[in-house]
Structures are given as structure tokens and as C-alpha cells.
Write a protein that holds these residues in place. Structure first.
Motif, short mmCIF file in Angstrom:
data_model
loop_
_atom_site.label_atom_id
_atom_site.label_comp_id
_atom_site.label_asym_id
_atom_site.label_seq_id
_atom_site.Cartn_x
_atom_site.Cartn_y
_atom_site.Cartn_z
N GLU A 1 0.82 -1.21 0.00
CA GLU A 1 0.00 0.00 0.00
C GLU A 1 0.86 1.27 0.00
N SER A 2 2.09 1.15 0.47
CA SER A 2 3.00 2.30 0.50
C SER A 2 4.23 1.98 -0.32
N GLU A 3 4.66 2.93 -1.13
CA GLU A 3 5.83 2.74 -1.96
C GLU A 3 6.76 3.93 -1.81
N PRO A 4 8.06 3.68 -1.70
CA PRO A 4 8.99 4.80 -1.62
C PRO A 4 9.08 5.52 -2.96
N ILE A 5 9.23 6.85 -2.91
CA ILE A 5 9.42 7.66 -4.11
C ILE A 5 10.84 8.21 -4.10
N ILE A 6 11.61 7.83 -5.09
CA ILE A 6 12.98 8.31 -5.19
C ILE A 6 13.00 9.52 -6.11
N ARG A 7 13.36 10.65 -5.56
CA ARG A 7 13.31 11.89 -6.31
C ARG A 7 14.63 12.14 -7.02
N GLN A 8 14.54 12.52 -8.28
CA GLN A 8 15.74 12.79 -9.06
C GLN A 8 16.47 14.00 -8.51
N VAL A 9 17.78 13.88 -8.39
CA VAL A 9 18.58 15.00 -7.91
C VAL A 9 18.69 16.05 -9.01
N ILE A 10 18.39 17.30 -8.65
CA ILE A 10 18.45 18.39 -9.62
C ILE A 10 19.63 19.29 -9.26
N ARG A 11 20.51 19.52 -10.23
CA ARG A 11 21.71 20.30 -9.96
C ARG A 11 21.76 21.54 -10.84
N VAL A 12 22.24 22.62 -10.25
CA VAL A 12 22.55 23.85 -10.96
C VAL A 12 23.82 24.41 -10.34
N PRO A 13 24.85 24.74 -11.13
CA PRO A 13 24.88 24.67 -12.60
C PRO A 13 25.20 23.26 -13.10
N LEU A 14 24.87 23.02 -14.36
CA LEU A 14 25.22 21.76 -15.00
C LEU A 14 26.67 21.81 -15.47
N SER A 15 27.15 20.66 -15.91
CA SER A 15 28.54 20.55 -16.36
C SER A 15 28.82 21.56 -17.48
N ASP A 16 30.01 22.17 -17.42
CA ASP A 16 30.39 23.13 -18.45
C ASP A 16 31.36 22.52 -19.47
N GLU A 17 31.40 21.18 -19.54
CA GLU A 17 32.23 20.54 -20.55
C GLU A 17 31.72 20.89 -21.95
N PRO A 18 32.60 21.18 -22.89
CA PRO A 18 32.18 21.60 -24.23
C PRO A 18 31.20 20.64 -24.90
N VAL A 19 31.45 19.33 -24.74
CA VAL A 19 30.56 18.36 -25.39
C VAL A 19 29.15 18.46 -24.79
N GLU A 20 29.06 18.58 -23.45
CA GLU A 20 27.76 18.69 -22.79
C GLU A 20 27.07 20.00 -23.17
N ASN A 21 27.83 21.08 -23.22
CA ASN A 21 27.27 22.37 -23.61
C ASN A 21 26.67 22.31 -25.01
N ALA A 22 27.39 21.66 -25.92
CA ALA A 22 26.92 21.55 -27.31
C ALA A 22 25.66 20.70 -27.38
N ARG A 23 25.64 19.61 -26.60
CA ARG A 23 24.45 18.74 -26.60
C ARG A 23 23.23 19.50 -26.10
N ARG A 24 23.38 20.24 -24.98
CA ARG A 24 22.24 20.98 -24.42
C ARG A 24 21.80 22.11 -25.34
N LEU A 25 22.77 22.76 -25.99
CA LEU A 25 22.42 23.84 -26.92
C LEU A 25 21.60 23.30 -28.08
N ALA A 26 21.99 22.13 -28.61
CA ALA A 26 21.24 21.52 -29.71
C ALA A 26 19.85 21.09 -29.26
N ARG A 27 19.73 20.65 -28.02
CA ARG A 27 18.44 20.15 -27.54
C ARG A 27 17.49 21.26 -27.12
N TYR A 28 18.03 22.28 -26.37
CA TYR A 28 17.15 23.28 -25.76
C TYR A 28 17.28 24.68 -26.37
N GLY A 29 18.36 24.92 -27.12
CA GLY A 29 18.58 26.26 -27.64
C GLY A 29 19.33 27.12 -26.63
N ASP A 30 19.61 28.36 -27.02
CA ASP A 30 20.32 29.25 -26.11
C ASP A 30 19.33 29.91 -25.14
#
Length: 317
Positions: free
Chosen positions: A91-120
Motif C-alpha cells: 500500500e505504500s511505496e517509496p518515491i525516489i526523487r531525481q537530484v536536480i543540480r545547478v549549474p550543470l557541467s560546463d564541458e564543451p561536449v555537454e554544452n553543445a548537446r544541451r544547446l542543440a536540444r534546448y537552444g540558447d
């Protein structure tokens, strides 16, 4: 009312000195619902909280221990066993909440991936401003990386500002104590971090960066009617239906409560006209000023009903 003292004041306004009647009967309607075969009532729990606050006050002043509100060891043991039984039966289930971080990684590859996905930053602002709040809240709950990416870019943008709106609000709140504040679109809950030691601050956003934030559609918050004294929108009037956020602020603000808005001046066609139109949503504006690249508006909640269907507009919307 939130405190027993306010409750006693209400009764005192009914039982007046010098009246001719010998008694006054106070009737408190109580609603309830059947939940899983058990009676549950928010009204009753609120009344119990009022009585409990009175007991706590008696304990602080007179040393009277509020035994009637404390669970005995035997009761606590029964509660624990019942909970374990429900857990074992699924009847009861644990809820595991996703960890949210700010700022995200500033590695060039990650920056390029996020820019392509979300825009500037500009593209994300345009997309968020064009989305309905419910749609945006659902999307960000499904993909919180979009929210984290936005606030990573937002952090970078703030470094160049001579005036930082949330800091201005925190400085203003620092001149007072004991207010209850609703921070609509709190982001990283920076206002609560700076002013939470002097005030009760309810941090609200589409995504919760930590457990202190209430996540969901800001047009429909869990706050009670007239529960806060100040409603803050610090660069957070984003969404095609942002006027609904202001209607929600009117609902949760006490009469004469303060509405504080900071927005980029570039978003306004006419800031003073925008302020005048706030009256249609139930607010009387007494301050419109430009500070740096931002427009600062302050208003008070009026004893009027917001105009149904009226929508404020920013430039280009």
C-alpha cells in the motif's frame, strides 16, 4: 486563522462587551471525506492545529505540557506496526526523487548537446513565454534537465547585471521581520536562502530544486486563501497565461498584502499602463520604476474580484 490567538480574536469580535444576550453560540462547519474506509477531514486537522498551538503557548508561558496532543509510546508503536503492515502489503511505496543540480557541467561536449536540444538562453525564454503554465510544468517535471539548463544559463547572465532583482527583494525584506512570503518562480530558492531567517518564505516553481520548494503549476498552488503578506515575482512572469499567476497571487494574499514584481524593462510596451491594468486583476499599483535594466512594480491587493478572462500582455505576446 493560522494561530489560536487569531481564533480567540475572532470569537472576541462575536462575544462583545455590553451585549444583552447571555451567551453566543459559535458554529464551525466541518467537512470530511471517506478515504480508504476512514474518515479524513482537513477542517478537523486545522482545528486541532489551532488547539495544539494554544497548548504549545501554554507550555512556553506556564510550563503546562500539552499531553493531550502527544502520542504515547504504545500509540507510537501501534502507528509504526500499522505502517509496516501497509508497506508489506504494497500500500505504500517509496518515491525516489531525481537530484536536480545547478549549474550543470560546463564541458564543451555537454554544452553543445544541451544547446542543440534546448537552444540558447533567448530561445528558452521565448519557448517558456509561449507555453501554457500547465504544459510547461508537466514538461519540466518530465525533463528537469531543461529547467536546470535554463538556470545554469540564468546564473551566467546574472554575472553581468548591476542590479540583481532577487537581491533587491532580499534587501527590502531585510528591513522587516515576521512576514509570510510567496516566492512565485523561485528558481534555486535564492530568496529563501537570503531572507528565510527573518521570514516564512514559501518557494514555488515548476520544478523543486530541494525539498523546501513546492513544485507544480504556479497558476494553482497549494497555499490557502489569504495566507501570505507578500507575493514576489522576480523575473518569473513567464508563460502564455502569466496573468493566472497574478490571479493566484491575489487569492493567496491577505487584504492589503504586497505584490512585488521585477521584470526586464525590454518586455514592456508601457510599464505604467501595465501597472494600471493590474487593477483589473485586483491590485492597486503605487510604484513603477526602472532600476538598471529592470522595471520594479509594487502594488497592494484590493478588496475586488479579479476580472474574469482578462489577460495582461508583454511586448510580442
Amino acid at each position: 486563522p493560522w494561530t489560536n490567538a487569531e481564533f480567540e480574536q475572532l470569537k472576541g469580535r462575536i462575544w462583545r462587551q455590553g451585549q444583552t444576550s447571555q451567551k453566543v453560540e459559535v458554529v464551525i462547519p466541518v467537512t470530511f471525506a471517506d478515504v480508504a474506509g476512514e474518515r479524513w477531514s482537513y477542517c478537523t486537522s486545522k482545528l486541532r492545529r489551532l488547539r495544539y498551538k494554544k497548548s504549545i503557548a501554554d507550555a512556553a508561558v506556564d510550563g503546562a505540557v500539552p499531553e493531550g496532543n502527544l502520542r504515547t509510546p504504545a500509540q507510537a508503536q501501534r502507528d509504526l506496526m500499522a505502517w509496516l503492515e501497509r508497506l508489506a502489503e504494497g500500500e505504500s511505496e517509496p518515491i525516489i526523487r531525481q537530484v536536480i543540480r545547478v549549474p550543470l557541467s560546463d564541458e564543451p561536449v555537454e554544452n553543445a548537446r544541451r544547446l542543440a536540444r534546448y537552444g540558447d538562453f533567448s530561445a528558452m525564454n521565448n519557448r517558456w513565454n509561449g507555453s501554457k503554465s500547465g504544459t510547461l510544468a508537466d514538461r519540466l517535471a518530465t525533463d528537469p534537465e531543461e529547467w536546470s539548463n535554463y538556470h545554469t544559463l540564468y546564473r551566467e547572465a546574472r554575472r553581468t547585471w548591476t542590479v540583481v532583482p532577487y537581491q533587491e527583494v532580499a534587501r527590502w525584506l531585510g528591513k522587516m521581520e515576521g512576514l509570510t512570503v510567496a516566492d512565485f518562480g523561485c528558481g534555486e530558492a535564492l530568496l529563501a536562502a537570503e531572507a528565510g531567517d527573518r521570514h516564512v518564505i514559501h518557494s514555488l516553481d515548476h520544478v523543486a530544486i530541494n525539498d523546501s520548494v513546492l513544485a507544480g503549476d504556479m497558476a494553482h498552488t497549494p497555499l490557502d486563501d489569504e495566507a501570505v503578506g507578500v507575493a514576489v515575482f522576480s523575473l518569473s512572469l513567464m508563460g502564455a497565461n502569466f496573468s493566472d499567476y497574478l490571479r493566484e497571487a491575489h487569492r493567496v494574499l491577505a487584504l492589503d498584502g504586497r505584490l512585488v514584481i521585477w521584470e526586464a524593462s525590454s518586455r514592456f510596451d508601457d510599464a505604467k499602463r501595465f501597472g494600471q491594468d493590474l487593477r483589473k486583476l485586483g491590485f492597486g499599483v503605487f510604484l513603477v520604476e526602472e532600476r538598471g535594466r529592470f522595471t520594479h512594480i509594487e502594488a497592494m491587493k484590493l478588496d475586488v474580484v479579479p476580472e474574469e478572462g482578462f489577460q495582461l500582455r508583454f511586448r510580442g505576446l
